[in-house]
Design a protein around this motif. Structure first.
Motif, PDB file in Angstrom:
ATOM      1  N   GLY A  60       0.797  -1.218   0.000  1.00 16.50           N
ATOM      2  CA  GLY A  60       0.000   0.000   0.000  1.00 16.50           C
ATOM      3  C   GLY A  60       0.825   1.262   0.000  1.00 16.50           C
ATOM      4  N   VAL A  61       2.141   1.135  -0.088  1.00 15.02           N
ATOM      5  CA  VAL A  61       3.025   2.296  -0.091  1.00 15.02           C
ATOM      6  C   VAL A  61       3.925   2.210  -1.323  1.00 15.02           C
ATOM      7  CG1 VAL A  61       4.895   3.469   1.146  1.00 15.02           C
ATOM      8  CG2 VAL A  61       3.039   2.409   2.435  1.00 15.02           C
ATOM      9  N   THR A  62       4.180   3.341  -1.961  1.00 14.35           N
ATOM     10  CA  THR A  62       5.131   3.393  -3.071  1.00 14.35           C
ATOM     11  C   THR A  62       6.479   3.809  -2.497  1.00 14.35           C
ATOM     12  OG1 THR A  62       3.383   4.026  -4.586  1.00 14.35           O
ATOM     13  CG2 THR A  62       5.644   4.426  -5.307  1.00 14.35           C
ATOM     14  N   CYS A  63       7.478   2.961  -2.711  1.00 20.66           N
ATOM     15  CA  CYS A  63       8.805   3.215  -2.136  1.00 20.66           C
ATOM     16  C   CYS A  63       9.842   3.356  -3.246  1.00 20.66           C
ATOM     17  CB  CYS A  63       9.215   2.066  -1.226  1.00 20.66           C
ATOM     18  SG  CYS A  63       8.106   1.797   0.169  1.00 20.66           S
ATOM     19  N   ILE A  64      10.834   4.172  -2.993  1.00 20.31           N
ATOM     20  CA  ILE A  64      11.963   4.295  -3.912  1.00 20.31           C
ATOM     21  C   ILE A  64      12.920   3.127  -3.692  1.00 20.31           C
ATOM     22  CG2 ILE A  64      13.967   5.710  -4.505  1.00 20.31           C
ATOM     23  CD1 ILE A  64      12.261   8.143  -3.684  1.00 20.31           C
ATOM     24  N   TRP A  65      13.082   2.733  -2.445  1.00 20.85           N
ATOM     25  CA  TRP A  65      13.963   1.623  -2.071  1.00 20.85           C
ATOM     26  C   TRP A  65      13.101   0.464  -1.611  1.00 20.85           C
ATOM     27  CZ3 TRP A  65      16.016   0.133   3.109  1.00 20.85           C
ATOM     28  CH2 TRP A  65      17.070  -0.770   3.013  1.00 20.85           C
ATOM     29  N   ALA A  66      13.393  -0.736  -2.089  1.00 19.89           N
ATOM     30  CA  ALA A  66      12.573  -1.907  -1.758  1.00 19.89           C
ATOM     31  C   ALA A  66      12.676  -2.302  -0.289  1.00 19.89           C
ATOM     32  CB  ALA A  66      12.968  -3.088  -2.637  1.00 19.89           C
ATOM     33  N   GLY A  67      13.792  -1.998   0.340  1.00 20.99           N
ATOM     34  CA  GLY A  67      13.984  -2.349   1.737  1.00 20.99           C
ATOM     35  C   GLY A  67      14.569  -3.735   1.905  1.00 20.99           C
ATOM     36  N   GLU A  68      14.771  -4.111   3.162  1.00 25.97           N
ATOM     37  CA  GLU A  68      15.350  -5.422   3.467  1.00 25.97           C
ATOM     38  C   GLU A  68      14.925  -5.857   4.853  1.00 25.97           C
ATOM     39  OE1 GLU A  68      19.573  -4.695   3.157  1.00 25.97           O
ATOM     40  OE2 GLU A  68      19.671  -3.865   5.161  1.00 25.97           O
ATOM     41  N   VAL A  69      15.127  -7.135   5.115  1.00 24.05           N
ATOM     42  CA  VAL A  69      14.865  -7.689   6.434  1.00 24.05           C
ATOM     43  C   VAL A  69      16.122  -8.445   6.861  1.00 24.05           C
ATOM     44  CG1 VAL A  69      13.763  -9.785   5.524  1.00 24.05           C
ATOM     45  CG2 VAL A  69      13.235  -9.031   7.844  1.00 24.05           C
ATOM     46  N   LYS A  70      16.489  -8.316   8.143  1.00 25.19           N
ATOM     47  CA  LYS A  70      17.659  -9.003   8.683  1.00 25.19           C
ATOM     48  C   LYS A  70      17.202  -9.924   9.804  1.00 25.19           C
ATOM     49  CE  LYS A  70      20.997  -5.459   7.506  1.00 25.19           C
ATOM     50  NZ  LYS A  70      22.133  -4.655   7.947  1.00 25.19           N
ATOM     51  N   VAL A  71      17.594 -11.191   9.694  1.00 27.96           N
ATOM     52  CA  VAL A  71      17.186 -12.229  10.630  1.00 27.96           C
ATOM     53  C   VAL A  71      18.425 -12.771  11.336  1.00 27.96           C
ATOM     54  CG1 VAL A  71      16.034 -14.465  10.830  1.00 27.96           C
ATOM     55  CG2 VAL A  71      15.314 -12.859   9.060  1.00 27.96           C
ATOM     56  N   LEU A  72      18.385 -12.835  12.676  1.00 26.48           N
ATOM     57  CA  LEU A  72      19.497 -13.401  13.445  1.00 26.48           C
ATOM     58  C   LEU A  72      19.183 -14.861  13.748  1.00 26.48           C
ATOM     59  CD1 LEU A  72      22.191 -13.088  14.953  1.00 26.48           C
ATOM     60  CD2 LEU A  72      20.876 -12.371  16.960  1.00 26.48           C
ATOM     61  N   ILE A  73      20.043 -15.752  13.257  1.00 24.28           N
ATOM     62  CA  ILE A  73      19.910 -17.195  13.441  1.00 24.28           C
ATOM     63  C   ILE A  73      21.095 -17.676  14.282  1.00 24.28           C
ATOM     64  CG2 ILE A  73      19.770 -19.421  12.253  1.00 24.28           C
ATOM     65  CD1 ILE A  73      17.457 -17.669  11.488  1.00 24.28           C
ATOM     66  N   GLU A  74      20.828 -18.563  15.248  1.00 27.80           N
ATOM     67  CA  GLU A  74      21.885 -19.145  16.085  1.00 27.80           C
ATOM     68  C   GLU A  74      22.024 -20.630  15.773  1.00 27.80           C
ATOM     69  OE1 GLU A  74      20.703 -18.410  20.129  1.00 27.80           O
ATOM     70  OE2 GLU A  74      21.257 -16.299  20.025  1.00 27.80           O
ATOM     71  N   GLY A  89      17.964 -10.107   3.611  1.00 31.73           N
ATOM     72  CA  GLY A  89      17.201 -10.349   2.387  1.00 31.73           C
ATOM     73  C   GLY A  89      16.644  -9.072   1.828  1.00 31.73           C
ATOM     74  N   SER A  90      16.535  -9.058   0.514  1.00 31.36           N
ATOM     75  CA  SER A  90      15.933  -7.901  -0.133  1.00 31.36           C
ATOM     76  C   SER A  90      14.440  -8.126  -0.282  1.00 31.36           C
ATOM     77  CB  SER A  90      16.595  -7.649  -1.487  1.00 31.36           C
ATOM     78  OG  SER A  90      16.432  -8.793  -2.304  1.00 31.36           O
ATOM     79  N   ASN A  91      13.773  -7.171  -0.817  1.00 31.94           N
ATOM     80  CA  ASN A  91      12.319  -7.161  -0.863  1.00 31.94           C
ATOM     81  C   ASN A  91      11.795  -7.931  -2.070  1.00 31.94           C
ATOM     82  OD1 ASN A  91       9.938  -6.347   0.295  1.00 31.94           O
ATOM     83  ND2 ASN A  91       9.739  -4.608  -1.065  1.00 31.94           N
ATOM     84  N   ILE A  92      11.761  -9.248  -1.981  1.00 27.07           N
ATOM     85  CA  ILE A  92      11.210 -10.087  -3.034  1.00 27.07           C
ATOM     86  C   ILE A  92       9.881 -10.601  -2.504  1.00 27.07           C
ATOM     87  CG2 ILE A  92      11.587 -12.086  -4.516  1.00 27.07           C
ATOM     88  CD1 ILE A  92      14.581 -11.820  -3.783  1.00 27.07           C
ATOM     89  N   SER A  93       8.809  -9.971  -2.904  1.00 31.44           N
ATOM     90  CA  SER A  93       7.495 -10.273  -2.328  1.00 31.44           C
ATOM     91  C   SER A  93       6.852 -11.478  -3.002  1.00 31.44           C
ATOM     92  CB  SER A  93       6.586  -9.066  -2.474  1.00 31.44           C
ATOM     93  OG  SER A  93       5.339  -9.316  -1.887  1.00 31.44           O
ATOM     94  N   LEU A  94       6.366 -12.416  -2.190  1.00 35.86           N
ATOM     95  CA  LEU A  94       5.578 -13.549  -2.672  1.00 35.86           C
ATOM     96  C   LEU A  94       4.274 -13.516  -1.901  1.00 35.86           C
ATOM     97  CD1 LEU A  94       8.067 -16.549  -2.841  1.00 35.86           C
ATOM     98  CD2 LEU A  94       7.179 -15.201  -4.718  1.00 35.86           C
ATOM     99  N   GLY A  95       3.273 -12.932  -2.493  1.00 37.86           N
ATOM    100  CA  GLY A  95       2.008 -12.798  -1.784  1.00 37.86           C
ATOM    101  C   GLY A  95       2.193 -11.857  -0.613  1.00 37.86           C
ATOM    102  N   GLN A  96       1.920 -12.324   0.581  1.00 38.73           N
ATOM    103  CA  GLN A  96       2.041 -11.498   1.777  1.00 38.73           C
ATOM    104  C   GLN A  96       3.369 -11.726   2.500  1.00 38.73           C
ATOM    105  OE1 GLN A  96      -0.213  -9.145   2.728  1.00 38.73           O
ATOM    106  NE2 GLN A  96      -1.199  -9.614   0.789  1.00 38.73           N
ATOM    107  N   ASN A  97       4.251 -12.538   1.918  1.00 42.97           N
ATOM    108  CA  ASN A  97       5.485 -12.898   2.613  1.00 42.97           C
ATOM    109  C   ASN A  97       6.704 -12.320   1.927  1.00 42.97           C
ATOM    110  OD1 ASN A  97       4.118 -14.481   4.522  1.00 42.97           O
ATOM    111  ND2 ASN A  97       4.003 -16.149   3.059  1.00 42.97           N
ATOM    112  N   GLU A  98       7.815 -12.434   2.594  1.00 44.91           N
ATOM    113  CA  GLU A  98       9.089 -11.940   2.098  1.00 44.91           C
ATOM    114  C   GLU A  98      10.056 -13.101   1.997  1.00 44.91           C
ATOM    115  OE1 GLU A  98      12.546  -9.661   1.363  1.00 44.91           O
ATOM    116  OE2 GLU A  98      10.431  -9.253   1.120  1.00 44.91           O
ATOM    117  N   VAL A  99      10.625 -13.308   0.824  1.00 45.12           N
ATOM    118  CA  VAL A  99      11.640 -14.332   0.674  1.00 45.12           C
ATOM    119  C   VAL A  99      12.992 -13.666   0.845  1.00 45.12           C
ATOM    120  CG1 VAL A  99      12.695 -15.982  -0.896  1.00 45.12           C
ATOM    121  CG2 VAL A  99      10.231 -15.717  -0.861  1.00 45.12           C
ATOM    122  N   VAL A 100      13.772 -14.150   1.774  1.00 46.80           N
ATOM    123  CA  VAL A 100      15.104 -13.613   1.979  1.00 46.80           C
ATOM    124  C   VAL A 100      15.986 -14.105   0.849  1.00 46.80           C
ATOM    125  CG1 VAL A 100      17.107 -13.634   3.490  1.00 46.80           C
ATOM    126  CG2 VAL A 100      14.829 -13.461   4.464  1.00 46.80           C
TER     127      VAL A 100
END
Length: 151
Positions: A60-74, A89-100
């Motif tokens: 619902g927002v128009t962005c210039i930068w796709a954004g990213e998500v950072k996940v800490l795994i142990e 991960g970068s912003n690769i949208s699959l439906g309502q989810n984000e694929v890292v």
């Protein structure tokens, strides 16, 4: 005509000479983890610690930068902490989810084995315009592949 057949036969033998006679086999495991949850892999374990940051462009927002998500795994072996890794991960949208992005991330160095990879990470929920996601709402769908030695 005979030369053509000979050339084709040579080409065919060169093309298939370096291929493994039996393709490698992989054990693939997948699990959805909430913060603090662990995925057991025999004596190995992978824990989703937390989302370090989430700047993905909300629906619902128009962005210039796709954004990213950072996940800490142990990573743990026989209950002993072996280390951690931030997966970005970068912003690769699959439906309502984000694929890292960056699948096939090797995690073999934590367990001193070959052929152990993170094949996929899906972070949920996907951000929505004007909605804040609390830390306890996040989940990670983690897919791990381990190459199985064949006889």
């Amino acid at each position: 005509m005979k030369i053509t057949i000979i050339i084709l036969a040579l080409f065919h033998s060169v093309l298939f000479a370096d291929q493994d006679p039996v393709p490698p086999k992989y054990n693939i495991q997948q699990k959805i983890l909430c913060a603090g949850d662990t995925m057991d892999l025999g004596n190995k374990a992978i824990k989703f610690n937390k989302i370090v940051s989430d700047s993905r462009c909300p629906n619902g927002v128009t962005c210039i930068w796709a954004g990213e998500v950072k996940v800490l795994i142990e990573f743990y072996e026989n209950g002993e902490f072996k280390g951690d890794k931030v997966i970005t991960g970068s912003n690769i949208s699959l439906g309502q989810n984000e694929v890292v992005s960056g699948t096939d991330i090797s995690i073999a160095e934590f367990f001193n084995v070959k052929g152990l990879n993170i094949k996929g990470v899906v972070v949920s929920p996907y951000p929505q315009a004007n909605e804040k996601i609390s830390a306890d709402e996040y989940s990670v769908n983690l897919e791990i592949s381990e190459r199985v030695e064949t006889d």
